[in-house]
Design a protein around this motif. Structure first.
Motif, short mmCIF file in Angstrom:
data_model
loop_
_atom_site.label_atom_id
_atom_site.label_comp_id
_atom_site.label_asym_id
_atom_site.label_seq_id
_atom_site.Cartn_x
_atom_site.Cartn_y
_atom_site.Cartn_z
N ARG A 244 37.94 39.00 25.00
CA ARG A 244 38.42 39.81 26.35
C ARG A 244 37.96 41.01 26.10
O ARG A 244 37.14 41.95 27.02
CB ARG A 244 39.73 39.60 26.54
CG ARG A 244 40.29 38.37 27.07
CD ARG A 244 41.74 38.41 27.70
NE ARG A 244 42.17 37.06 28.12
CZ ARG A 244 42.69 36.12 27.79
NH1 ARG A 244 43.12 36.55 26.27
NH2 ARG A 244 43.13 35.03 28.38
N ARG A 245 38.06 41.64 24.92
CA ARG A 245 37.50 43.02 24.39
C ARG A 245 36.14 43.02 24.55
O ARG A 245 35.54 44.11 25.13
CB ARG A 245 38.09 43.12 23.02
CG ARG A 245 37.69 44.60 22.50
CD ARG A 245 38.68 45.03 21.28
NE ARG A 245 38.41 44.20 20.34
CZ ARG A 245 37.69 44.37 19.30
NH1 ARG A 245 36.84 45.30 19.43
NH2 ARG A 245 37.81 43.21 18.28
N TYR A 246 35.28 42.20 23.96
CA TYR A 246 33.85 42.18 23.89
C TYR A 246 33.45 42.36 25.69
O TYR A 246 32.42 42.36 25.86
CB TYR A 246 33.30 41.32 23.14
CG TYR A 246 33.34 41.57 21.89
CD1 TYR A 246 32.42 42.51 21.25
CD2 TYR A 246 34.14 41.14 20.84
CE1 TYR A 246 32.49 43.05 20.19
CE2 TYR A 246 34.20 41.68 19.44
CZ TYR A 246 33.39 42.63 19.20
OH TYR A 246 33.40 43.13 17.79
N MET A 247 34.07 41.40 26.45
CA MET A 247 33.51 41.14 27.64
C MET A 247 33.91 42.50 28.49
O MET A 247 33.16 42.84 29.41
CB MET A 247 34.43 39.90 28.38
CG MET A 247 34.28 38.49 27.95
SD MET A 247 32.36 38.06 28.28
CE MET A 247 31.65 38.51 26.59
N ASP A 248 35.00 43.13 28.10
CA ASP A 248 35.23 44.41 28.73
C ASP A 248 34.21 45.47 28.58
O ASP A 248 33.64 46.29 29.19
CB ASP A 248 36.74 45.00 28.23
CG ASP A 248 37.02 46.07 28.83
OD1 ASP A 248 37.06 46.43 30.30
OD2 ASP A 248 36.93 47.34 28.08
N PHE A 249 33.62 45.16 27.11
CA PHE A 249 32.62 46.13 26.98
C PHE A 249 31.12 45.78 27.49
O PHE A 249 30.55 46.66 28.09
CB PHE A 249 32.14 45.80 25.22
CG PHE A 249 31.30 46.61 24.49
CD1 PHE A 249 30.98 47.94 24.28
CD2 PHE A 249 29.90 45.81 24.40
CE1 PHE A 249 29.89 48.45 23.94
CE2 PHE A 249 28.71 46.32 24.27
CZ PHE A 249 28.86 47.70 23.56
N GLU B 223 31.13 44.44 30.39
CA GLU B 223 31.11 45.12 31.85
C GLU B 223 31.16 46.61 32.02
O GLU B 223 30.65 47.31 33.16
CB GLU B 223 32.52 44.72 32.36
CG GLU B 223 32.99 43.18 32.67
CD GLU B 223 34.39 42.78 32.82
OE1 GLU B 223 34.30 41.96 33.96
OE2 GLU B 223 35.28 43.25 32.21
N ARG B 224 31.33 47.26 31.02
CA ARG B 224 31.34 48.85 31.11
C ARG B 224 30.24 49.32 30.55
O ARG B 224 29.89 50.46 30.71
CB ARG B 224 32.67 49.30 30.17
CG ARG B 224 33.84 48.95 30.57
CD ARG B 224 35.12 49.55 29.54
NE ARG B 224 36.38 49.36 29.94
CZ ARG B 224 37.06 50.00 30.76
NH1 ARG B 224 36.72 51.07 31.22
NH2 ARG B 224 38.23 49.72 30.91
N SER B 225 29.27 48.46 30.23
CA SER B 225 28.02 48.77 29.70
C SER B 225 27.11 48.81 31.00
O SER B 225 27.02 47.78 31.66
CB SER B 225 27.44 48.08 28.46
OG SER B 225 28.49 48.17 27.28
N ALA B 226 25.96 49.56 30.74
CA ALA B 226 24.84 49.44 31.76
C ALA B 226 24.14 47.90 31.51
O ALA B 226 23.75 47.79 30.33
CB ALA B 226 23.98 50.54 31.36
N ALA B 227 23.72 47.28 32.44
CA ALA B 227 23.05 46.26 32.29
C ALA B 227 21.76 46.28 31.77
O ALA B 227 21.20 45.78 31.01
CB ALA B 227 23.00 45.26 33.67
N ARG C 230 27.79 40.00 35.01
CA ARG C 230 28.84 39.69 35.97
C ARG C 230 29.43 38.34 36.04
O ARG C 230 30.47 37.86 35.83
CB ARG C 230 28.66 40.17 37.31
CG ARG C 230 30.00 40.20 38.16
CD ARG C 230 29.63 40.85 39.65
NE ARG C 230 29.18 42.08 39.50
CZ ARG C 230 27.88 42.44 39.69
NH1 ARG C 230 26.96 41.61 39.94
NH2 ARG C 230 27.61 43.88 39.36
N ALA C 231 28.22 37.37 35.89
CA ALA C 231 28.42 36.10 36.12
C ALA C 231 29.14 35.27 34.72
O ALA C 231 30.01 34.74 34.68
CB ALA C 231 27.16 35.12 36.33
N LEU C 232 28.70 36.00 33.56
CA LEU C 232 29.28 35.31 32.53
C LEU C 232 30.65 35.77 32.14
O LEU C 232 31.57 35.34 31.73
CB LEU C 232 28.40 35.93 31.29
CG LEU C 232 28.87 35.88 29.84
CD1 LEU C 232 28.84 34.47 29.59
CD2 LEU C 232 27.97 36.82 29.02
N THR C 233 30.89 37.37 32.66
CA THR C 233 32.14 37.85 32.30
C THR C 233 33.48 37.14 33.35
O THR C 233 34.27 36.73 33.01
CB THR C 233 32.27 39.15 32.53
OG1 THR C 233 31.81 39.49 33.77
CG2 THR C 233 31.50 39.92 31.35
#
Length: 653
Positions: free
Chosen positions: A422-427, A429-433, A444-447
């Motif tokens: 979850r922590r890495y998914m949050d990273f 989401e917060r990072s520029a694609a 977005r689909a992965l998270t």
């Protein structure tokens, strides 16, 4: 004839030999099998067979079961088997399956009763012992499903007592259990008969001991998910079997094996009740037998042949017992502890003291005495075993200019907590694609997929592929970060991701040709002159043992016959260290070097603070390492050798 009723007939019809202590334990080795039974010189109250290899133990016990099955079939009778679950009997079941497929062993006349089941437990749960038995045995053989009996963990609580009584009645109606297969827990429990179980107990509901639940925590991905109760056959039910085989493998079982075999009968250790059974045999591998008196200190039970290894063991044992340095041991010390024959062989205490002192001293190798400029592979079963177990020598090998490759054999992904994902998914989401070279929609689909799965995931449920891959990547990144502390880089790491591990579950598949081929290809590519291999048998889930099996088979394939093989150095993992008497090489570490090793361990953040599979030791891995390495150095110091801050131990084979 039963294996437990004297010396067994060998598989070729010849009579097997009984070995006596002569510098090492009696054991079963090769074929025909050799019986290491109880003699008047041992302290063993249960006949105990020591088998050199885990697979050999499985073949021996499966062979005994098959013999009984065939005898009963020839007589037109059914055979009643009491069966166990857990990692130890899986090898027995795999061998029985092989015999069914290749030798026509029939289960059509078999009636089975399982020892136990967790409560409450849904039948379809991956933790269900019913599911375990069908996946690991019954679905692969021709047993009649109506003849299979397993306690029902899905019953309403009000129905349990009646079901337990009916279970006992069914055993009686079948004519009683002919052969009961058992494992042993760290508390000495058999079935789920925890400390305090009575000898007259029958099938019933029990509360599980905290140690038992902690042992099971890995299977349930957390102790909090382990049921607190279980349904189990009682001690009296087990003792009612005509023949009993109890199995134990691994160093972590050595203490309880000795307690069960040599100790007094005690309700606190249920396995000791087996001493009262006339036809019980204990089957153990070398590691589980290590604390038995005839193995640990054979000179206390019989005359021995004083070879060098046994001499070193005896003198270091004597020094520790007398709390003296080796060179200060006297004739009186030897005489008072039954070692006068050792002094007589060497002529004087001083002669034997000096011999052992010099042998131990010669094992110590600092950086200047370690190999240089060799092609070297460190095989690491999990992505942190390299720095945990051999971080000190790894750094010294790098400094000595050796060409180092660290081969991580499994992904270790099941040992990553979901909250890390979850922590890495949050990273993400917060990072520029754009910075991740991925589209925002893809991220977005992965998270969303990952979060959706984790939100509905049940305890112990197998992760979806996306989550497994994320956990694998987390551990790979940590592994690279760890070896960078040692002066290596990403280019020095190989991630083999062996197929046997890729079940998504704690329990793994057997080692297969694909696993061996991957290791063999690496050996052919790199052509190493020296390899490091995990020789630790205390890994609770057997991954270290299975990885070593893959390496051994690959070595046989790549270096057949007399072909010169790379030198093999065995290290141990997070649970044990080689005793100084067994070690070939002792590598001293300074305070600075131990600190650097610990810093490398810190890079494995997913295993920091609270590892998913800590075993019975609740300390962090770096704390275990610090204590273990310092203790090895302290032992040498107390024996009167040079004083070092810390030390790692290795065995060259």
């Amino acid at each position: 004839m039963s294996l437990a009723s004297g010396t067994p007939a060998a598989s070729d019809g010849s009579q097997a030999r009984t070995l006596q202590a002569s510098g090492g334990p009696a054991r079963v080795s090769g074929s025909p099998f050799l019986h290491a039974g109880v003699t008047g010189t041992t302290r063993e109250r249960i006949p105990t067979i020591i088998v050199e290899a885990h697979d050999e133990l499985a073949r021996l016990v499966a062979g005994r079961i098959a013999t009984l099955m065939r005898e009963r079939e020839a007589a037109g009778r059914q055979v009643v088997l009491g069966l166990a679950t857990g990692s130890t009997p899986i090898g027995v079941y795999r061998e029985l399956i092989r015999m069914h497929r290749e030798e026509g062993l029939s289960f059509a006349h078999v009636i089975s009763f399982n020892l136990d089941e967790y409560y409450p437990m849904r039948v379809e749960s991956i933790h269900s012992y019913r599911r375990f038995m069908w996946e690991n045995l019954f679905s692969h053989v021709n047993i009649d499903a109506a003849n299979v009996h397993i306690p029902d963990g899905a019953l309403a609580r009000a129905e349990v007592d009646a079901a337990c009584a009916a279970y006992e009645d069914a055993i009686t109606a079948a004519g009683g259990i002919d052969f009961q297969l058992l494992g042993i827990g760290k508390t000495g429990h058999i079935g789920f008969n925890e400390p305090g179980s009575g000898e007259s107990s029958r099938t019933r509901m029990v509360h599980l001991d905290s140690i038992t639940r902690r042992d099971a925590a890995a299977d349930f991905f957390g102790e909090e998910n382990v049921p607190r109760e279980a349904i189990t056959m009682g001690i009296a039910t087990i003792l009612g079997a005509r023949e009993i085989a109890i199995l134990a493998t691994g160093e972590h079982k050595a203490g309880v094996v000795r307690r069960a075999v040599e100790g007094e009968i005690d309700r606190a250790v249920a396995a000791t009740f087996l001493q009262r059974h006339a036809n019980t045999t204990f089957y153990v591998d070398d590691a589980a037998a290590a604390d038995l008196t005839r193995v640990a200190t054979p000179w206390l039970v019989d005359e021995v042949v004083w070879g060098e290894p046994l001499t070193v063991r005896a003198v270091t044992w004597l020094a520790a017992r007398c709390k003296k340095a080796i060179l200060k041991l006297t004739q009186h010390d030897y005489a008072e502890n039954g070692l006068t024959s050792l002094v007589a062989q060497h002529g004087s205490p001083g002669a034997v003291n000096g011999l052992v002192f010099n042998i131990l001293g010669a094992k110590i190798r600092g950086k200047s005495k370690l190999p240089r400029s060799l092609k070297t592979i460190c095989f690491s079963p999990h992505p942190d075993d390299d720095v945990i177990s051999m971080g000190g020598i790894l750094r010294k090998f790098v400094e000595n200019g050796n060409d180092m490759t660290v081969a991580y054999m499994t992904s270790g992904n099941i040992a990553v907590f979901d909250h890390d994902v979850r922590r890495y998914m949050d990273f993400l989401e917060r990072s520029a694609a754009e910075a991740l070279h991925a589209s925002g929609d893809g991220v977005r689909a992965l998270t969303e997929t990952v979060h959706a799965f984790l939100s509905r995931k049940q305890a112990g449920e197998v992760d979806i592929r996306e989550v497994q891959d994320i956990k694998r990547i987390i551990r790979e990144a940590e592994a690279v970060s760890g070896i960078e502390v040692m002066g290596l880089s990403k280019a020095n790491a190989r991630f083999l991701n062996l197929p046997f591990y890729q079940t998504g579950k704690v329990r793994k598949d057997p080692i297969g040709p694909a696993d061996v081929a991957i290791v063999a290809d690496l050996l052919r590519e790199l052509q190493p002159e020296l390899i490091f291999v995990a020789g630790d048998l205390s890994d609770p889930h057997g991954t270290h043992r299975m990885c070593k099996e893959a390496i051994d088979l690959a070595l046989e394939e790549v270096y057949p016959g007399t072909t010169k093989r790379p030198e093999v150095w065995l290290y141990r993992g997070a649970w044990q260290e080689w005793p100084i008497t067994e070690a070939t090489v002792l590598v001293p570490l300074s305070q600075e070097e131990l600190t650097i090793k610990i810093q490398a361990i810190f890079k494995h953040q997913s295993q920091k603070d609270s590892a998913p599979f800590p075993g019975q030791d609740e300390r962090e891995f770096w704390q275990r390492v610090e204590q273990r390495n310092k203790s090895t150095a302290t032992i040498l110091d107390e024996l009167g050798l040079a004083e070092y801050f810390a030390m790692e131990a290795y065995v060259i084979v």
